[in-house]
Design an enzyme around this catalytic site. Structure first.
Site, PDB file in Angstrom:
ATOM      1  N   ARG A  98       2.236  -7.743  20.585  1.00  0.00           N
ATOM      2  CA  ARG A  98       3.566  -8.116  20.111  1.00  0.00           C
ATOM      3  C   ARG A  98       4.360  -8.645  21.289  1.00  0.00           C
ATOM      4  O   ARG A  98       4.360  -8.056  22.364  1.00  0.00           O
ATOM      5  CB  ARG A  98       4.304  -6.935  19.474  1.00  0.00           C
ATOM      6  CG  ARG A  98       5.564  -7.383  18.714  1.00  0.00           C
ATOM      7  CD  ARG A  98       6.286  -6.229  18.047  1.00  0.00           C
ATOM      8  NE  ARG A  98       5.502  -5.585  17.002  1.00  0.00           N
ATOM      9  CZ  ARG A  98       6.002  -4.649  16.181  1.00  0.00           C
ATOM     10  NH1 ARG A  98       7.258  -4.260  16.310  1.00  0.00           N
ATOM     11  NH2 ARG A  98       5.236  -4.116  15.258  1.00  0.00           N
TER      12      ARG A  98
ATOM     13  N   SER B  72       7.051  -7.492  12.514  1.00  0.00           N
ATOM     14  CA  SER B  72       7.868  -6.530  11.778  1.00  0.00           C
ATOM     15  C   SER B  72       9.345  -6.915  11.836  1.00  0.00           C
ATOM     16  O   SER B  72       9.719  -7.979  11.364  1.00  0.00           O
ATOM     17  CB  SER B  72       7.624  -5.121  12.322  1.00  0.00           C
ATOM     18  OG  SER B  72       8.267  -4.153  11.535  1.00  0.00           O
TER      19      SER B  72
ATOM     20  N   ASP C 112       8.575  -7.706   7.218  1.00  0.00           N
ATOM     21  CA  ASP C 112       7.199  -7.651   6.707  1.00  0.00           C
ATOM     22  C   ASP C 112       7.050  -6.619   5.597  1.00  0.00           C
ATOM     23  O   ASP C 112       5.938  -6.334   5.147  1.00  0.00           O
ATOM     24  CB  ASP C 112       6.188  -7.409   7.827  1.00  0.00           C
ATOM     25  CG  ASP C 112       6.284  -6.017   8.438  1.00  0.00           C
ATOM     26  OD1 ASP C 112       7.385  -5.443   8.426  1.00  0.00           O
ATOM     27  OD2 ASP C 112       5.262  -5.509   8.941  1.00  0.00           O
TER      28      ASP C 112
ATOM     29  N   ASP D 211       7.311  -3.406   5.261  1.00  0.00           N
ATOM     30  CA  ASP D 211       6.659  -2.102   5.350  1.00  0.00           C
ATOM     31  C   ASP D 211       7.653  -0.969   5.604  1.00  0.00           C
ATOM     32  O   ASP D 211       7.265   0.200   5.648  1.00  0.00           O
ATOM     33  CB  ASP D 211       5.537  -2.099   6.402  1.00  0.00           C
ATOM     34  CG  ASP D 211       6.037  -2.332   7.823  1.00  0.00           C
ATOM     35  OD1 ASP D 211       7.232  -2.623   8.010  1.00  0.00           O
ATOM     36  OD2 ASP D 211       5.208  -2.220   8.756  1.00  0.00           O
TER      37      ASP D 211
ATOM     38  N   THR E  35       4.390   9.600  17.365  1.00  0.00           N
ATOM     39  CA  THR E  35       5.131   8.528  16.722  1.00  0.00           C
ATOM     40  C   THR E  35       4.227   7.324  16.458  1.00  0.00           C
ATOM     41  O   THR E  35       3.428   6.931  17.296  1.00  0.00           O
ATOM     42  CB  THR E  35       6.307   8.098  17.610  1.00  0.00           C
ATOM     43  OG1 THR E  35       7.107   9.250  17.888  1.00  0.00           O
ATOM     44  CG2 THR E  35       7.149   7.051  16.938  1.00  0.00           C
TER      45      THR E  35
ATOM     46  N   GLU F 234       8.095   8.593   9.304  1.00  0.00           N
ATOM     47  CA  GLU F 234       8.684   8.639  10.632  1.00  0.00           C
ATOM     48  C   GLU F 234      10.145   8.234  10.504  1.00  0.00           C
ATOM     49  O   GLU F 234      10.517   7.484   9.601  1.00  0.00           O
ATOM     50  CB  GLU F 234       7.954   7.723  11.617  1.00  0.00           C
ATOM     51  CG  GLU F 234       8.018   6.239  11.308  1.00  0.00           C
ATOM     52  CD  GLU F 234       7.319   5.395  12.367  1.00  0.00           C
ATOM     53  OE1 GLU F 234       6.687   5.971  13.267  1.00  0.00           O
ATOM     54  OE2 GLU F 234       7.406   4.161  12.278  1.00  0.00           O
TER      55      GLU F 234
ATOM     56  N   LYS G 131       2.743   2.749   6.389  1.00  0.00           N
ATOM     57  CA  LYS G 131       4.051   2.689   5.750  1.00  0.00           C
ATOM     58  C   LYS G 131       4.124   1.484   4.824  1.00  0.00           C
ATOM     59  O   LYS G 131       3.496   0.466   5.075  1.00  0.00           O
ATOM     60  CB  LYS G 131       5.161   2.650   6.805  1.00  0.00           C
ATOM     61  CG  LYS G 131       5.067   1.524   7.816  1.00  0.00           C
ATOM     62  CD  LYS G 131       6.125   1.710   8.890  1.00  0.00           C
ATOM     63  CE  LYS G 131       6.043   0.630   9.965  1.00  0.00           C
ATOM     64  NZ  LYS G 131       4.828   0.747  10.810  1.00  0.00           N
TER      65      LYS G 131
END
Length: 602
Positions: free
Chosen positions: A52, A164, A321, A323, A396, A420, A434
């Site tokens: 990313r 994301s 995205d 999610d 996480t 989360e 997710k």
């Protein structure tokens, strides 16, 4: 200069994209040494989140060449690691960001060039689509807890091109393994090694490969399969819903609009009211500086305006995205309550538990399980202890959540829900990541059930607090753009292992450092959760029940803090929480405030 010149020459030799070639060529001609070093000396890191970063020329950024290199390394690793992987194939999806389609095509062509079967979506899709395709296919034959038919597709690995909720100039490359979860260590390390061994691009014809017999479009099959599977989570036949209520939805310029609409239809819910300015995909994200509904009222400004025009009291929002899911509700005084991830999480958890018991009252409670992450509220643990189901905590990120869910399901547990605090929710076992698409109609039914009973979601949350205790948290972040400074800040906090015994007026009873593997809560002082030396994370536990965690984000240049207080008196909990947050900042972050940048709204 010679090293930079050699790196630039390698770039110009390998990169076939005229636009990014021109960027490096221009930097060479202007002798911009600092920018050349920034772009070329360090490779964009391949980790458990895949790739990313900003879309620019250079080995340190997201571009055609680094996507090709990542795909080559991944391809070789999959080929060497998973049996029958070429016949099983790869799934490739992409969101609506700039260059996402091009990156997906390059990924697909790279795998096809090695003889892999490739399932390349023909249009933008939400991240959950990529997960569900191969999760279903590889596990339905042997997995007794999921009521799925064996589908037509049997893929081994998936790649989703998305950043994301990152800013518009970023993109990413997210990898899912054959267990239906995001990759985890040691896969990331071994894939990174293969990338380094396969940097020179293979000589392939992208168009010819994508038009070949190995590449097919799974869109129709997966659309039918996905919505058929999530229908089981609807409770409209068991409870009464206030279906006259209007619900506002925003896709935040991402991919969610079309798919959330189909999800509402699948649940038999009335159509939502879209935020017109944000419902269509737009890689420029023209109405939001940060396309992240987690940012609160600022990001939801247009949603609130739409809701007030239409006399709606509920807003649902996906990130680009799709999610993640954000929720806001208008209160009786006209003010808007934007629920944080922990609040949404415990509402979902209670909903999942009540529905599970309605459907199955005979299976022992301890055979059900729920999961949340180490920086999420401890309220889910309290709920589990009181109601009897199993609770697990993990690191996480859904690479940890999904793998923990898989582990528990393989042991025979009925998995219900995981979350989360960063508004990521995994309701049920359709896919182990997710999913804001399926969670949107599920939360809509939750809310409409509350409204039918004459109460709000906030009222129901208050009922849960009274039942399980007030677990109130404050989570925030500072920007820290230099990774070396991030490490130095945490090294100063841990003070060579001589952790403080107090934070201002609050006495520390336990310290857990998941960067070095230390946990004073156990006799051997060894952490029980997985340790990651590349991620900074320290948690302090206080005598009065408070918990404070400091961590560096794995995907953004942020130092985050999470502070929670627990008690039976809301006013006392809130006042004590405010004091604890102030003293955590004063003791651990104020001394290095010159290294940190607060968010713009602070």
């Amino acid at each position: 200069m010679s090293n930079i010149k050699e790196l630039a020459e390698s770039w110009l030799k390998w990169d076939k994209n005229a636009e990014t070639r021109k960027e490096i060529q221009s930097l060479l001609e202007s002798d911009n040494q600092s920018e050349l070093k920034s772009r070329l000396e360090q490779r964009i890191a391949f980790g458990t989140a895949g790739l990313r970063g900003p879309m620019k020329a250079g080995f340190s950024c997201m571009n055609d060449l680094t996507v090709i290199q990542a795909s080559q390394g991944l391809c070789i690793y999959v080929e060497q690691t998973l049996s029958n992987s070429k016949n099983s194939g790869i799934v490739v999806g992409y969101d609506g960001r700039h260059h996402s389609k091009e990156f997906a095509r390059l990924t697909a062509a790279t795998f096809a060039s090695r003889g892999f079967k490739v399932y390349l979506f023909s249009k933008i899709v939400p991240t959950p689509y990529v997960v569900i395709l191969y999760l279903i296919s590889n596990y339905m034959d042997c997995y007794v807890h999921q009521a799925f038919a064996v589908p037509e597709l049997k893929a081994s690995v998936g790649v989703m091109i998305t950043a994301s909720h990152n800013p518009k100039d970023d993109n990413g490359y997210k990898v899912y393994w054959d267990n239906g979860c995001q990759i985890n260590t040691p896969h990331d390390i071994r894939i990174a090694m293969q990338i380094d061994l396969n940097l020179e691009p293979w000589n392939i014809d992208v168009n010819e490969l994508l038009n070949g017999s190995l590449v097919s479009d799974p869109l129709d099959t997966i659309t039918k399969s996905y919505f058929g599977k999530i229908a089981k989570y609807s409770v409209k036949n068991e409870v009464k819903l206030a279906t006259s209520e209007k619900i506002v939805y925003t896709a935040m310029h991402g991919v969610g609009g079309e798919y959330a609409k189909m999800a509402f239809e699948t649940f038999g819910l009335p159509a939502f009211i879209p935020v017109d300015q944000q419902i269509q995909p737009d890689p420029e994200f023209p109405t939001v500086a940060f396309p992240n509904p987690e940012e609160g009222k600022g990001a939801l400004k247009l949603s609130i305006e739409t809701a007030e025009r239409n006399n709606s009291r509920l807003i649902l929002a996906n990130d680009p995205d799709a999610d993640r899911l954000a929720v806001a509700e208008r209160q009786p005084d006209g003010q808007w309550k934007v629920f944080n991830g922990n609040e949404i999480g415990v509402l979902f958890a209670d909903w999942a538990w009540q529905n599970a018991r309605r459907a199955d009252s005979t299976t022992p409670a301890e055979r059900f399980c729920m999961i949340n992450t180490a920086v999420s509220s401890s309220m889910l643990k309290t709920m589990a202890n009181k109601d009897g189901y199993r609770h697990e905590e993990c690191l996480t990120g859904f690479k940890w959540v999904g793998n923990k869910a898989r582990e528990l399901m393989d042991k025979g547990y009925n998995f219900l829900f995981a979350y989360e605090e960063a508004i990521g929710f995994m309701y049920g076992d359709v896919s182990l990541d997710k999913d804001g698409v399926r969670c949107a109609p599920i939360f809509a039914e939750l809310a409409l059930t509350c409204y039918q009973a004459g109460k709000s979601c906030q009222d129901h949350l208050e009922e849960l607090y009274k039942r399980y205790g007030y677990h109130i948290s404050k989570n925030r972040y500072f920007f820290c753009y230099d990774p070396k400074k991030m490490v130095a800040i945490f090294d100063k906090i841990r003070n060579y292992g001589q952790f403080p015994t107090n934070c201002g007026d609050f006495y520390i009873t336990r310290v857990r450092d998941l960067t070095v593997g230390y946990d004073s809560g156990y006799p051997d002082h060894k952490a029980r959760l997985p340790v990651s030396s590349s991620t900074q994370m320290i948690t302090f536990y206080f005598e009065n029940g408070g918990i404070a965690t400091l961590r560096g984000s794995g995907t953004e240049p942020k130092l985050k803090y999470y502070v929670e207080m627990i008690g039976s008196d809301r006013q006392l909990v809130e006042s004590t929480l405010s004091q604890l947050v102030e003293q955590v900042i004063n003791q651990f972050l104020r001394p290095v405030e010159n290294e940190l940048t607060p968010p713009k709204d602070d």
